[in-house]
Design a protein around this motif. Structure first.
Motif, PDB file in Angstrom:
ATOM      1  N   LYS A  42       0.726  -1.609  -0.008  1.00 40.48           N
ATOM      2  CA  LYS A  42       0.021  -0.184  -0.257  1.00 40.48           C
ATOM      3  C   LYS A  42       0.920   1.540  -0.184  1.00 40.48           C
ATOM      4  CE  LYS A  42      -3.879  -1.850   2.426  1.00 40.48           C
ATOM      5  NZ  LYS A  42      -5.194  -1.642   3.051  1.00 40.48           N
ATOM      6  N   ALA A  43       0.511   2.343  -0.613  1.00 35.14           N
ATOM      7  CA  ALA A  43       0.813   3.360  -0.982  1.00 35.14           C
ATOM      8  C   ALA A  43       0.815   4.578   0.980  1.00 35.14           C
ATOM      9  CB  ALA A  43       0.486   4.380  -1.181  1.00 35.14           C
ATOM     10  N   PRO A  44       2.093   4.680   1.195  1.00 40.20           N
ATOM     11  CA  PRO A  44       2.520   5.062   2.793  1.00 40.20           C
ATOM     12  C   PRO A  44       1.720   6.565   2.919  1.00 40.20           C
ATOM     13  CG  PRO A  44       4.611   5.376   1.369  1.00 40.20           C
ATOM     14  CD  PRO A  44       3.509   4.483   0.618  1.00 40.20           C
ATOM     15  N   ARG A  45       0.916   6.303   3.822  1.00 37.24           N
ATOM     16  CA  ARG A  45       0.475   8.575   3.230  1.00 37.24           C
ATOM     17  C   ARG A  45       0.921   9.442   4.080  1.00 37.24           C
ATOM     18  NH1 ARG A  45      -4.576   8.664   5.936  1.00 37.24           N
ATOM     19  NH2 ARG A  45      -5.942   6.949   6.175  1.00 37.24           N
ATOM     20  N   GLY A  46       0.654  10.142   2.706  1.00 36.87           N
ATOM     21  CA  GLY A  46       1.450  11.355   3.087  1.00 36.87           C
ATOM     22  C   GLY A  46       2.764  11.601   2.267  1.00 36.87           C
ATOM     23  N   ALA A  47       3.039  10.399   1.670  1.00 36.52           N
ATOM     24  CA  ALA A  47       4.230  10.756   0.917  1.00 36.52           C
ATOM     25  C   ALA A  47       3.546  10.658  -0.534  1.00 36.52           C
ATOM     26  CB  ALA A  47       5.203   9.371   1.334  1.00 36.52           C
ATOM     27  N   LEU A  48       5.097  10.825  -1.382  1.00 34.71           N
ATOM     28  CA  LEU A  48       4.948  10.238  -2.704  1.00 34.71           C
ATOM     29  C   LEU A  48       4.284   9.355  -3.238  1.00 34.71           C
ATOM     30  CD1 LEU A  48       4.597  11.674  -5.422  1.00 34.71           C
ATOM     31  CD2 LEU A  48       7.580  10.711  -5.341  1.00 34.71           C
ATOM     32  N   ASP A  49       3.632   8.686  -3.893  1.00 34.77           N
ATOM     33  CA  ASP A  49       3.586   7.440  -4.405  1.00 34.77           C
ATOM     34  C   ASP A  49       3.999   6.454  -5.224  1.00 34.77           C
ATOM     35  OD1 ASP A  49       1.925   4.760  -5.045  1.00 34.77           O
ATOM     36  OD2 ASP A  49       0.384   5.570  -4.962  1.00 34.77           O
ATOM     37  N   LEU A  50       5.008   5.798  -5.518  1.00 31.05           N
ATOM     38  CA  LEU A  50       5.620   5.822  -5.974  1.00 31.05           C
ATOM     39  C   LEU A  50       5.798   3.778  -6.246  1.00 31.05           C
ATOM     40  CD1 LEU A  50       9.213   7.117  -4.649  1.00 31.05           C
ATOM     41  CD2 LEU A  50       7.630   7.370  -6.547  1.00 31.05           C
ATOM     42  N   ARG A  51       4.732   3.674  -6.489  1.00 26.90           N
ATOM     43  CA  ARG A  51       4.416   2.187  -6.215  1.00 26.90           C
ATOM     44  C   ARG A  51       4.442   1.475  -7.856  1.00 26.90           C
ATOM     45  NH1 ARG A  51      -1.656   1.395  -5.163  1.00 26.90           N
ATOM     46  NH2 ARG A  51      -2.075   2.869  -5.712  1.00 26.90           N
ATOM     47  N   GLU A  52       4.236   2.364  -8.543  1.00 31.41           N
ATOM     48  CA  GLU A  52       3.977   1.915 -10.126  1.00 31.41           C
ATOM     49  C   GLU A  52       5.771   2.259 -10.155  1.00 31.41           C
ATOM     50  OE1 GLU A  52       2.260   4.750 -12.813  1.00 31.41           O
ATOM     51  OE2 GLU A  52       0.522   5.045 -11.437  1.00 31.41           O
ATOM     52  N   LEU A  53       6.821   2.681  -9.976  1.00 28.12           N
ATOM     53  CA  LEU A  53       7.686   2.396 -10.219  1.00 28.12           C
ATOM     54  C   LEU A  53       8.426   0.733 -10.316  1.00 28.12           C
ATOM     55  CD1 LEU A  53      10.698   4.049 -11.046  1.00 28.12           C
ATOM     56  CD2 LEU A  53      11.283   3.776  -8.454  1.00 28.12           C
ATOM     57  N   PRO A  54       7.953   0.152  -9.126  1.00 29.04           N
ATOM     58  CA  PRO A  54       8.941  -1.511  -9.328  1.00 29.04           C
ATOM     59  C   PRO A  54       7.836  -1.972 -10.458  1.00 29.04           C
ATOM     60  CG  PRO A  54       7.495  -0.683  -6.900  1.00 29.04           C
ATOM     61  CD  PRO A  54       8.242   0.346  -8.010  1.00 29.04           C
ATOM     62  N   CYS A  55       6.895  -1.341 -10.275  1.00 23.87           N
ATOM     63  CA  CYS A  55       5.941  -2.418 -12.185  1.00 23.87           C
ATOM     64  C   CYS A  55       6.726  -2.179 -13.088  1.00 23.87           C
ATOM     65  CB  CYS A  55       4.387  -1.616 -11.413  1.00 23.87           C
ATOM     66  SG  CYS A  55       4.102  -2.594  -9.709  1.00 23.87           S
ATOM     67  N   VAL A  56       7.052  -1.292 -13.733  1.00 28.05           N
ATOM     68  CA  VAL A  56       7.231  -0.065 -14.408  1.00 28.05           C
ATOM     69  C   VAL A  56       8.738  -0.971 -15.187  1.00 28.05           C
ATOM     70  CG1 VAL A  56       7.932   1.227 -16.031  1.00 28.05           C
ATOM     71  CG2 VAL A  56       5.642   1.846 -14.765  1.00 28.05           C
TER      72      VAL A  56
END
Length: 166
Positions: A42-56
């Motif tokens: 899950k994306a950390p609250r209040g932080a930049l959502d970088l979950r897509e990076l490892p997916c790409v």
């Protein structure tokens, strides 16, 4: 080869899709790629959502892709002061060798009209940020992309592929 990429999250899983093309005005992809990511935090609250990076990054590794440029839905910079967004993190993860153009339908408070691109009359502009390529060149290339609507055809295709569960 240039790539338009999209990532769609479904609970703790994701699908990353890429559409390869050679010419900016291409109406069809030369090839498409999809990767299934079985676990995404899950994306950390209040932080930049970088979950897509490892997916790409997984998509690029899995399909042994070495694009000359990546076009993504989202922001490379979050404002005119070049606060890092997802796209800049991707650019850096690729060693600063692959230009990244971020395209968004939604604006951010720190982005002025210099980042806007009109692709269709009487519609809101797209916002363009980039790394490794001049902003003027990035905007010109986005304008040249195929499609009569606001979002280019190949970006729509990448999104459809990421959404498709088959």
């Amino acid at each position: 080869m240039k790539l338009a990429v999209a990532v769609l999250f479904d609970s703790t899983q994701a699908r990353a899709a890429a559409v390869a093309f050679d010419a900016w005005d291409a109406a069809e992809a030369t090839k498409t790629f999809v990767s299934h990511i079985t676990h995404v935090e899950k994306a950390p609250r209040g932080a930049l959502d970088l979950r897509e990076l490892p997916c790409v990054m997984q998509l690029l590794r899995e399909h042994d892709l070495e694009p000359e440029l990546i076009l993504m839905d989202g922001f490379v910079h979050l404002d005119a002061d070049e606060t890092p967004g997802l796209g800049l993190h991707l650019y850096q993860a690729l060693g600063g060798k692959v230009p990244v153009i971020g395209v968004s339908k939604k604006g951010l408070p720190g982005l002025s009209t210099q980042f806007e691109v009109m692709r269709e009359e009487e519609t809101p502009p797209l916002l363009v940020t980039c790394a490794g390529i001049d902003i003027g060149a990035a905007k010109a290339r986005l304008r040249a992309m195929h499609g009569r609507k606001r979002v280019p055809t190949l970006m729509k295709l990448a999104t459809r592929l990421a959404k498709n569960k088959d």
